[in-house]
Design a protein around this motif. Structure first.
Motif, short mmCIF file in Angstrom:
data_model
loop_
_atom_site.label_atom_id
_atom_site.label_comp_id
_atom_site.label_asym_id
_atom_site.label_seq_id
_atom_site.Cartn_x
_atom_site.Cartn_y
_atom_site.Cartn_z
N VAL A 66 0.95 -1.19 0.05
CA VAL A 66 -0.05 -0.02 -0.04
C VAL A 66 0.93 1.27 -0.06
O VAL A 66 2.02 1.31 0.57
CB VAL A 66 -1.02 0.15 1.19
CG1 VAL A 66 -1.79 -1.18 1.27
CG2 VAL A 66 -0.20 0.01 2.53
N ASP A 70 -2.41 5.17 2.25
CA ASP A 70 -3.39 4.10 2.69
C ASP A 70 -2.80 3.40 4.08
O ASP A 70 -3.78 2.97 4.70
CB ASP A 70 -3.51 3.06 1.53
CG ASP A 70 -4.35 3.53 0.42
OD1 ASP A 70 -5.18 4.56 0.44
OD2 ASP A 70 -4.06 3.10 -1.01
N ILE A 118 0.33 -5.45 5.90
CA ILE A 118 0.38 -4.15 5.09
C ILE A 118 1.60 -3.65 5.37
O ILE A 118 2.55 -3.53 6.09
CB ILE A 118 -0.51 -3.15 5.38
CG1 ILE A 118 -0.60 -2.54 6.68
CG2 ILE A 118 -2.18 -3.59 5.13
CD1 ILE A 118 -1.41 -1.29 7.14
#
Length: 127
Positions: A66, A70, A118
């Protein structure tokens, strides 16, 4: 010829609930039913197709690249939900993020114990 991942099946005790969890935390479009699956569309052509399976679910790992904005939004939703998070895949360093390769990364679990991650820089990209 380019080779890209199009979809993968994610075993879940509750496909709708797990797909909704992922979509909400990641800020993705609402899940869509497709045959026996509940699909979550990521950026591009890749979907995660959740399928309800009886019995014990074997934990898998799903990492998402990401951008910085984000990451902030997703990490904010992780904290808002009170989810436990770690800086490492072994769940040893609780409550912290990592800064590998000059980016940021964090791990957290979905309702079935799948390890979600992430990252803002691919591992090994240097910096």
């Amino acid at each position: 010829m380019a080779v890209r991942l199009n979809h993968t099946i994610v075993a879940a005790s509750d496909a709708k609930g797990s797909a909704r969890f992922l979509a909400e935390v990641m800020g993705l479009p609402a899940p869509v039913p497709f045959g026996p699956f509940v699909t979550v569309q990521t950026d591009g052509d890749t979907t995660l197709d959740f399928m309800t399976r009886p019995g014990e679910i074997t934990s898998q790992h799903y990492a998402f690249l990401v951008d910085e904005d984000d990451f902030d939004a997703i990490f904010g939703r992780i904290k808002e939900r009170g989810l436990t998070y770690w800086s490492d895949p072994h769940h040893q360093d609780e409550g912290r993020i990592n800064t590998h390769d000059g980016g940021r990364g964090v791990y957290f679990d979905d309702p079935d114990g799948h390890a979600l991650e992430i990252i803002t820089r691919p591992y090994g990209s240097g910096a």
